[in-house]
Every structure is written in C-alpha cells, then in structure tokens.
Design a protein around this motif. Sequence first.
Motif, PDB file in Angstrom:
ATOM      1  N   ALA A 174      -0.934   3.111   6.106  1.00 31.72           N
ATOM      2  CA  ALA A 174      -0.443   2.226   5.046  1.00 31.72           C
ATOM      3  C   ALA A 174       0.054   0.890   5.593  1.00 31.72           C
ATOM      4  O   ALA A 174      -0.066  -0.148   4.933  1.00 31.72           O
ATOM      5  N   ASP A 230       0.850  -1.193   0.000  1.00 33.39           N
ATOM      6  CA  ASP A 230       0.000   0.000   0.000  1.00 33.39           C
ATOM      7  C   ASP A 230       0.884   1.240   0.000  1.00 33.39           C
ATOM      8  O   ASP A 230       2.038   1.204   0.475  1.00 33.39           O
ATOM      9  N   HIS A 266      -2.967  -1.267   6.217  1.00 34.01           N
ATOM     10  CA  HIS A 266      -3.584  -1.632   4.933  1.00 34.01           C
ATOM     11  C   HIS A 266      -2.791  -2.735   4.248  1.00 34.01           C
ATOM     12  O   HIS A 266      -3.374  -3.705   3.723  1.00 34.01           O
ATOM     13  N   HIS A 304       0.500   5.793   0.216  1.00 30.40           N
ATOM     14  CA  HIS A 304      -0.320   7.000   0.341  1.00 30.40           C
ATOM     15  C   HIS A 304       0.583   8.228   0.190  1.00 30.40           C
ATOM     16  O   HIS A 304       1.759   8.197   0.568  1.00 30.40           O
TER      17      HIS A 304
END
Length: 383
Positions: free
Chosen positions: A264, A233, A267, A235
Amino acid sequence: MEFLAVIVAGGSGTRAGPGGAKQWREVAGKPVVRWSAEALLAAGARQLVVVIPEDARPLAEKALAGLARWTTAPGGATRADSVQSGLRALSASPDSVVLVHDAARPFLNRRHLDGLFDALAGADGAVPALPVADTLKRAETEDGPTQTVPRAGLWRAQTPQAFRLGALLDAYARWPADAEPTDDAAVMEHAGGRVALSAGDPMLMKLTYPEDFAMAERLAGAARTTRIGMGYDAHRWGPGQSVWLCGVEIPHDHTLIGHSDADAGLHALTDAILGALGEGDIGDHFPPTDPQWKGAPSDIFLKHAAALVAARGGRLLNVDLTLICERPKIKPHRQAMRQRLAELLGVGLDQVSVKATTTEGMGYTGREEGLAAQAVAMVELPA
C-alpha cells in the motif's frame, strides 16, 4: 523506441573556470551529466555509455547513483577518440540507433529525441540545429578589421546526434588521422552519408564558460514549475507470515491482499507522483485486470512513475508517506523503508519521509481489518 546512447564526459572543462570539470558540477542541485543521463534512460536507452577520464570513476558513480543501465568507457586525447571509445563499448547490432551527446548540454528532453528519430528515418544521421539569427563577422584579431559573413543557410549544430552504430563506426574508420572533427555529423558527411536536420532548441545550450552556469541556473529555475500530487491506498488483511511495505518485507502474522504484492505504501506513492504529472492513477498504467501484474512487486510501479518524471525533463523534489495501521510497528523498519524508497526513486535520503500513525482503535484500520497509506509528492517540471 529502443536506442543506444553515448554521453561524452571526458573533458577537463578548463574554460568553465574554477570548480572542477563541468560535467561533475551541479546545476539546480543536480550534476550536469546526470541531467542528460536521466533523460536518455527514461526515454528508453537500452545501453548508456558515459565516456569519462580514467581517474573519474568515483565522480561518475556519485553523479549517477541510483540510475540503471549505464557503464563507463575511458576518454581519449580528443573528443573524436572519446566518442569512438564509447561506441566500441556498446554491444549491439550495426543497425542499432545510437545517440551521441555532450554532457555539457544538460537540458535534454523527450521532444528533442522524437525529432531526431523522425529525421533519422530518411537519412544516415540526424542533428538538432538552430538557424543562425545573429549577424556574423569575420576578423583575424579581436580589434582587427571585420568582414560580414552571409548567414543564409547557416545553422548551429547541437547534440545529441543520431546515427546507426555500424555506419558511424565505419565513418570514423575513414576519417583522416591528421584532422579533428568538430562533431560526429562532420564524420558522417565526410564518409558520404546524408545528415538531416531536426528542430534544435535554445534550451540545449552548451555549458562552456563560467557565465553559462549562471545562465543555466536561471533557466533551470525560471523555466520550471512545481507540482504536488496526492495518493491514497488501502488493502485488507489476510492470512500470511509477512507483509511488504515501502519495498521492505516485514515479518507479520498477516499479509495484505491485493492483485500485486499489495504494498500500500508504494501504491499510494506511485499515485502521488502520477497525480503530480497529471498522468491518471496506477490502475491506468497497470490495470488489475491484466494477469501479468498478478503478484508483481510494486517497485515496478514506482520506478515507472519516477521514469515518467525524468522523461518529462523533471525531477522529484521530495515525498512524504504516512502508513495508517495498528500493527505491525513501523518505527523499527522506517529507516530501511526510507533507504529503499530513495533507491527506487534515485533521490537523496533527506528527500524521503516515512511516518506512521494509528486511528486509536477506530475504523477499519483500528479494528485491524486493513491498512491504509497516504502520500504526497512534489515534482519540478519544465514550464
């Protein structure tokens, strides 16, 4: 389906040989009682009461550490007394479905529960049962004369057994005080209730004797498979004063931008567990188009993934997470992150690894445009 559950773990387990009461012993590295508690909670148990000896609270807390929605009730002189103690500790309407389960039957899974719920729909009680396959002999002594007993129509009853709370309490109130029932279905039958059978399972074996534990260890290993999942993940950074990483809030001059709290680390780890299960990705379970997840704490997502593992009768063996960023510095917060992940997943600290690296100024993480996380999870499931 929502339901209540009582696990009867009040016995001393003397027939199981030395090593302490069997409900606290380990099978495949996990306390016997925890196997069933995890399965019941993951399947939707709204309340779980574990009936234990009065001096066993520390043992229960250790065995069930990290699990939610459970409490204890004191055991009685007999199994029937213990069951009633557990039932009285529940706070719910009389029509609520309650499952009564023996702690010594660890290999419970969602399929067993679904069969019980279906059978209970048209009855006052439901019991998982197996037809008797062996020839039965009756003898007064071990070496005495025998008589063959017809086995047609005979079944081996197992647990959990399903009832409605009020009906089972009423049935126990009508049970003779000078008799000891061998299971809860017998109590319901005596009160005139209809008990239906659902499909039993040899895996729902009861641990009674020392050799049963050796068999359980073999079953836990031979009947299980190991799966690995990967997650990733990323961001972008935006204005802010702190950032959430691996469930820990870290002061920082930027924050990560996302639909939820943009953690993150959580995730990536959620996706790794879902990947090991073959259950898609985080967006399948928590769509970013759904406004209810706007700003939601990402620990909700990770707990959901862990619950799916337990619902499948599995366990999380270990997780390994790497955070990729120039800033903030992860090392000062790494231990807190490991502790939070272990708490969310219900595993030991040594089963959780958190690491960090940079890309030496290269790429979007090197330019501090964003942060990335990648994770690996190893899950053990029934074969």
